[in-house]
Scaffold this active site. Sequence first.
Site, short mmCIF file in Angstrom:
data_model
loop_
_atom_site.label_atom_id
_atom_site.label_comp_id
_atom_site.label_asym_id
_atom_site.label_seq_id
_atom_site.Cartn_x
_atom_site.Cartn_y
_atom_site.Cartn_z
N LYS A 91 0.84 -1.20 0.00
CA LYS A 91 0.00 0.00 0.00
C LYS A 91 0.87 1.25 0.00
O LYS A 91 1.38 1.69 1.03
CB LYS A 91 -0.93 0.05 1.21
N GLY A 117 7.03 4.87 7.86
CA GLY A 117 6.23 6.08 8.07
C GLY A 117 6.58 6.71 9.40
O GLY A 117 7.70 6.55 9.90
N GLU A 152 9.95 1.03 10.22
CA GLU A 152 11.04 1.95 9.85
C GLU A 152 10.48 3.36 9.96
O GLU A 152 9.69 3.80 9.11
CB GLU A 152 11.51 1.66 8.41
N CYS A 158 14.42 10.29 6.17
CA CYS A 158 14.25 9.78 7.54
C CYS A 158 15.55 9.88 8.33
O CYS A 158 15.55 10.27 9.49
CB CYS A 158 13.76 8.35 7.52
N GLU A 215 11.75 15.54 15.04
CA GLU A 215 11.96 15.54 13.60
C GLU A 215 11.15 16.68 12.96
O GLU A 215 9.98 16.86 13.29
CB GLU A 215 11.48 14.19 13.05
P1 NAD Z 1 2.44 8.30 7.84
O1 NAD Z 1 2.95 7.55 9.02
O2 NAD Z 1 1.38 9.31 8.02
O3 NAD Z 1 1.91 7.27 6.72
C1 NAD Z 1 2.70 6.21 6.27
C2 NAD Z 1 1.81 5.21 5.56
O4 NAD Z 1 0.91 4.64 6.52
C3 NAD Z 1 0.94 5.82 4.46
O5 NAD Z 1 0.90 4.91 3.38
C4 NAD Z 1 -0.42 5.93 5.14
O6 NAD Z 1 -1.51 5.90 4.24
C5 NAD Z 1 -0.42 4.70 6.02
N1 NAD Z 1 -1.32 4.75 7.18
C6 NAD Z 1 -1.80 5.83 7.82
N2 NAD Z 1 -2.57 5.45 8.87
C7 NAD Z 1 -2.55 4.09 8.91
C8 NAD Z 1 -3.11 3.12 9.77
N3 NAD Z 1 -3.88 3.46 10.82
N4 NAD Z 1 -2.88 1.80 9.52
C9 NAD Z 1 -2.08 1.45 8.47
N5 NAD Z 1 -1.52 2.33 7.61
C10 NAD Z 1 -1.75 3.64 7.83
O7 NAD Z 1 3.65 8.91 7.03
P2 NAD Z 1 4.40 10.26 7.34
O8 NAD Z 1 4.49 10.45 8.82
O9 NAD Z 1 3.92 11.36 6.51
O10 NAD Z 1 5.84 9.79 6.77
C11 NAD Z 1 6.95 10.46 7.09
C12 NAD Z 1 7.68 9.70 8.18
O11 NAD Z 1 8.23 8.51 7.62
C13 NAD Z 1 8.83 10.47 8.75
O12 NAD Z 1 8.80 10.35 10.15
C14 NAD Z 1 10.04 9.75 8.18
O13 NAD Z 1 11.20 9.89 8.95
C15 NAD Z 1 9.54 8.34 8.11
N6 NAD Z 1 10.37 7.52 7.20
C16 NAD Z 1 11.16 6.54 7.73
C17 NAD Z 1 12.00 5.78 6.91
C18 NAD Z 1 12.91 4.72 7.49
O14 NAD Z 1 13.38 3.88 6.73
N7 NAD Z 1 13.19 4.72 8.79
C19 NAD Z 1 12.01 6.01 5.54
C20 NAD Z 1 11.17 7.00 5.03
C21 NAD Z 1 10.35 7.76 5.88
#
Ligand code: NAD
Length: 497
Positions: free
Chosen positions: A182, A234, A256, A291, A393
């Site tokens: 997804k 996320g 992650e 990230c 962050e």
């Molecule tokens: P987010 O957590 O809001 O969403 C991430 C994904 O989860 C999306 O596809 C979203 O639709 C889905 N989602 C939302 N609610 C959900 C639920 N209740 N159940 C299942 N799925 C759900 O994403 P964001 O916060 O905008 O992303 C940015 C974050 O991601 C930053 O904190 C960044 O550091 C982190 N990130 C981490 C890595 C890593 O490898 N450690 C890599 C890239 C980004």
Amino acid sequence: MNASDVSRAPIPVHLRIGAERVATGTGGTHDRVNPSTGQVDGTIPLAGPEDVDRAVKVAHEAFLEWRRTPGAERRRLLLRLADLMDENATELSRLTALDNGTKYSPGGKAGMASAYTRYYAGWADKYTSDVISSWLPSKEFSFTLAQPYGVIGVIVTWNGPVASIGMKVPAALAAGNTVVIKPSELTPYGPELLCDLVEQAGFPPGVFNVLTGTAAAGEALVRHPLVRKVTFTGGPATATKVLQACADTMKPAVLELGGKSANIIFDDAELGAALSHGTLLSCGFLAGQICAAPSWMLVQDTIYDDVVDRVATTAKAFSVGDPFDPATVAGPVINEAAIDRILAMVERAQAQGARLVTGGSRVQLPGDLAGGYFVEPTVLADVDPQSEVAQNEVFGPVLAITPFTDEADALEKANSTRYGLAGYVHTQNISRALRVAEQFETGDVMINGAGAGVVNRPFGGLKISGMGKEGGRQGLEEFLQIKGVGIGMGDGFSFGG
Ligand code: NAD
């Protein structure tokens, strides 16, 4: 290359369930906005719970065959996919530039996605189980079987729509699992092309399914009883909900998540490389939406003023704008809400005593980019280690700088946050570098400019930055479950021992 020569045309987006391309989803539609222009560039289908249920059942059926597919065949298909990614690298880059404003880089290879795919292809026919008994005349002969889980639910965010899939999915497939992915509805184009490449590579239908959707689709995926493990990229707040849903349905997860990664600059560092690396990764490349960005620079007090000046000069020189323009360093942030959040954090940082050295405002560009979401590369000095911008962050082009006195002081500050993703250190003293590496409370440490995203080195955070690894043998093992098998050696039933 002239920026205006490159097409900004998006591609049609579908839900991909088995061999089907589904143009309408049960979750409605989403008006996709290009972050560089602020304009809607496509209406895309969103998966709802019904689509999730269908895709997971298809993936489960495919798993029953895929798990029995010889490792050498899985390797061949993954290698073919990596080749196709590289052959289509320019188009993947174009679509990723549309998706989230990553700088367009025509030619070359498909970056992390193809590198991880190639790496995990190599594991598909090489991982082995263990023989536990060391001598035969024991009561039992024992060994392990490393087996796939089944359907893996893969949820990724928008900042690396193709790279994040590349870090997770090839490892899952190499181990014999099938996937339902997804992606974020904000960034559907790169994943759509990836589906075409998977199809062209010849993977059996149902092994790789993609359902672009919102939180509702993500939650339905996590809760589906046939999904045996979840891998999520996320933010920590969403990850908490994912983990709660995993607890309700008793399944493991790789998480992650975000970071506030300290970059410790000692006064014996090779400053030229250290500062250009630290500034580019925190407030240049991808507008700081990385990230593991080294977003908190801790600088030894003996070189502090000089470093702040040099970092500010570097950041000021970053050109902000069109990701298709070769001169651009920093593209847009993802949306209007991100601009508001980032600029509000910069304002609060100043209210908490930080000195704004450069940046701090929205960038208004002319023409087609007038509605785009651009923020100046921003440097804040004299940041209080306990203030919001040091402890949290930003996920935008904002670098916080704080002085430290000695090694112990630097480590105390670096380890004071709730995060534990990456730690960076620059020093010519290798003993000190290794002491710091050992004491960083992070999943990864990069010394003297070493990069993240190295395929054979495990990557993944501690504390609220997550759990589990991507990359390396450990990234493969996340998708294998271990079964212990014992063979009685003929002298009757035994229990224990
Ligand atoms: P987010 O957590 O809001 O969403 C991430 C994904 O989860 C999306 O596809 C979203 O639709 C889905 N989602 C939302 N609610 C959900 C639920 N209740 N159940 C299942 N799925 C759900 O994403 P964001 O916060 O905008 O992303 C940015 C974050 O991601 C930053 O904190 C960044 O550091 C982190 N990130 C981490 C890595 C890593 O490898 N450690 C890599 C890239 C980004």
